[in-house]
Design a protein around this motif. Structure first.
Motif, mmCIF file in Angstrom:
data_model
loop_
_atom_site.group_PDB
_atom_site.id
_atom_site.type_symbol
_atom_site.label_atom_id
_atom_site.label_comp_id
_atom_site.label_asym_id
_atom_site.label_seq_id
_atom_site.Cartn_x
_atom_site.Cartn_y
_atom_site.Cartn_z
ATOM 1 N N THR A 316 -13.084 -33.849 24.251
ATOM 2 C CA THR A 316 -13.014 -32.605 23.354
ATOM 3 C C THR A 316 -11.824 -32.013 22.724
ATOM 4 N N VAL A 317 -11.537 -31.869 21.309
ATOM 5 C CA VAL A 317 -9.718 -31.086 21.174
ATOM 6 C C VAL A 317 -10.442 -30.297 20.824
ATOM 7 N N PRO A 318 -9.034 -29.244 20.727
ATOM 8 C CA PRO A 318 -9.391 -27.819 19.888
ATOM 9 C C PRO A 318 -8.295 -28.016 18.591
ATOM 10 N N ASN A 319 -9.585 -28.449 17.729
ATOM 11 C CA ASN A 319 -9.213 -28.600 16.175
ATOM 12 C C ASN A 319 -8.466 -27.389 15.796
ATOM 13 N N GLN A 320 -8.997 -26.291 15.859
ATOM 14 C CA GLN A 320 -8.253 -25.663 15.134
ATOM 15 C C GLN A 320 -6.862 -25.462 15.501
ATOM 16 N N LEU A 321 -6.092 -25.763 16.702
ATOM 17 C CA LEU A 321 -4.768 -25.858 16.677
ATOM 18 C C LEU A 321 -3.959 -27.411 15.607
ATOM 19 N N GLY A 322 -5.072 -27.668 14.799
ATOM 20 C CA GLY A 322 -4.795 -28.814 14.222
ATOM 21 C C GLY A 322 -4.066 -29.924 14.128
ATOM 22 N N ALA A 323 -4.333 -30.484 13.220
ATOM 23 C CA ALA A 323 -4.189 -32.330 13.168
ATOM 24 C C ALA A 323 -2.024 -32.627 13.647
ATOM 25 N N ASP A 324 -1.383 -31.818 13.380
ATOM 26 C CA ASP A 324 -0.481 -31.737 13.962
ATOM 27 C C ASP A 324 -0.052 -31.942 15.435
ATOM 28 N N PHE A 325 -1.030 -30.878 15.882
ATOM 29 C CA PHE A 325 -0.853 -30.537 17.061
ATOM 30 C C PHE A 325 -1.164 -31.831 17.951
ATOM 31 N N ASN A 326 -2.508 -32.278 17.648
ATOM 32 C CA ASN A 326 -3.799 -32.726 18.254
ATOM 33 C C ASN A 326 -2.756 -34.792 18.132
ATOM 34 N N ARG A 327 -2.278 -34.393 16.977
ATOM 35 C CA ARG A 327 -1.464 -36.036 16.943
ATOM 36 C C ARG A 327 -0.588 -36.079 18.557
ATOM 37 N N VAL A 328 -0.077 -35.863 18.547
ATOM 38 C CA VAL A 328 0.487 -35.466 19.441
ATOM 39 C C VAL A 328 -0.376 -35.523 21.100
ATOM 40 N N THR A 329 -0.918 -35.558 21.425
ATOM 41 C CA THR A 329 -2.049 -35.404 22.419
ATOM 42 C C THR A 329 -3.175 -36.681 22.163
#
Length: 343
Positions: A316-329
């Motif tokens: 499960t990912v924190p999608n409200q932080l946006g794709a750029d942040f999640n790309r790192v994780t």
């Protein structure tokens, strides 16, 4: 463990710090999440489906768009509440999206979870029939949907239909193989057994409808074993697949430390653990959050018997932080998969 994907709740909010502030934002960003996951070497992009809330609710247009912008990863739902669905229209929409993606859909369905409206399906035009339970209604719709995507005829032909005598009309289009990629979100042992008997794949989330005092992974692994045995006993061909969901917060740079550091502090203080609570009038086990550097998370996941037994891990990912942040994780999740696959 062969596959690691993300599971996005698809929330949007104008709250401070949110990078996904409108419905338009969440559509654009979910497509970008799928692209980022594929670029990072992950295996799946899965989305939650909820109605009457500020999150993704109509999956097939979005799945088709994700399929058009990617080429390799699985595209899934976790899960579609079948009580809201016209099974035949859903069969057409699902087949269309699957054809666009080149046969990469993995559709999770269920009877649904607690929600905001008093009677959402009834508001959609599907009131519960007298004497029928929500589980029975959902099971009936799932059976009709699976029959339709298998290519079986479902409609009596009219006078001008071009079909051989005695044949029923199937829905169109058809997407070969889609009927073998249907999953069910099971919450307990009985539903896990039924999923295996019916020949669907098993999805198990960060909670299960059982509370024995054992860790979530132990309870969940027992459900996985029940499911696989039921699949074998029913004589189904092919390999039964199992996914489990986990909340994982890797701390790998200053940004992830800023967001996930407080959760790590709770973890180090012993406040982050599996919990027992009540959901939908059932006592359930809720899973903890895995947080820290990759070495710590790897050790803890290896000690989770359900994670190590499943073939697919959905994070499960924190999608409200946006794709750029999640790309790192996503890079971290791909690395975790590589580590977990080692002997």
């Amino acid at each position: 463990m062969r596959n690691v994907g993300f599971l996005s709740f698809g929330w949007w909010s104008a709250a401070p710090g949110s990078k996904v502030r409108t419905a338009k934002d969440v559509m654009d960003d979910t497509i970008r999440l799928a692209e980022a996951a594929e670029d990072a070497g992950m295996d799946g992009a899965w989305m939650r489906v909820h109605h009457f809330e500020q999150n993704t609710s109509s999956p097939f247009p979005l799945l088709a768009a994700m399929g058009a912008r990617t080429s390799r990863i699985e595209l899934g739902t976790g899960v579609i509440n079948m009580r809201y669905e016209n099974p035949l229209y859903m069969a057409e929409a699902a087949a269309t999206a699957d054809l666009v993606s080149g046969g990469r859909l993995q559709l999770g369905v269920s009877r649904g979870s607690p929600e905001s409206p008093a009677d959402g399906p009834g508001t959609f035009g599907y009131p519960l029939a007298d004497g029928m339970t929500p589980a029975e209604d959902s099971a009936r719709r799932i059976a009709q949907f699976r029959e339709a995507i298998s290519g079986a005829g479902v409609a009596v032909p009219g006078a001008h239909a071009h079909v051989p005598a005695g044949r029923l009309l199937p829905i169109q289009p058809q997407s070969p193989g889609l009927s073998e990629r249907i999953w069910y979100g099971a919450g307990g042992n009985d539903s896990a057994r039924r999923v295996g008997e019916l020949g669907m794949h098993l999805m198990s989330s960060t909670l299960v409808a059982e509370a024995t005092g054992e860790p979530l992974g132990v309870v969940q692994q027992r459900q996985i074993e029940i499911f696989r045995q039921a699949w074998r006993d029913a004589g189904h061909a092919g390999e039964p697949r199992v996914s489990v969901s986990r909340s994982i917060m890797p701390i790998i740079d200053d940004a992830t430390r800023m967001y996930f550091g407080p959760q790590l502090e709770r973890d180090l203080m012993g406040a982050n653990r599996d919990q027992i609570g009540e959901l939908d009038s059932a006592v359930s086990t809720f899973g903890k959050t895995y947080v820290g550097d990759l070495d710590k998370i790897e050790r803890e996941l290896r000690d989770d018997p359900a994670v190590m037994s499943a073939d697919t891990l959905l994070v499960t990912v924190p999608n409200q932080l946006g794709a750029d942040f999640n790309r790192v994780t996503f890079d971290a999740f791909a690395e975790l998969k590589s580590r977990l696959m080692r002997a």
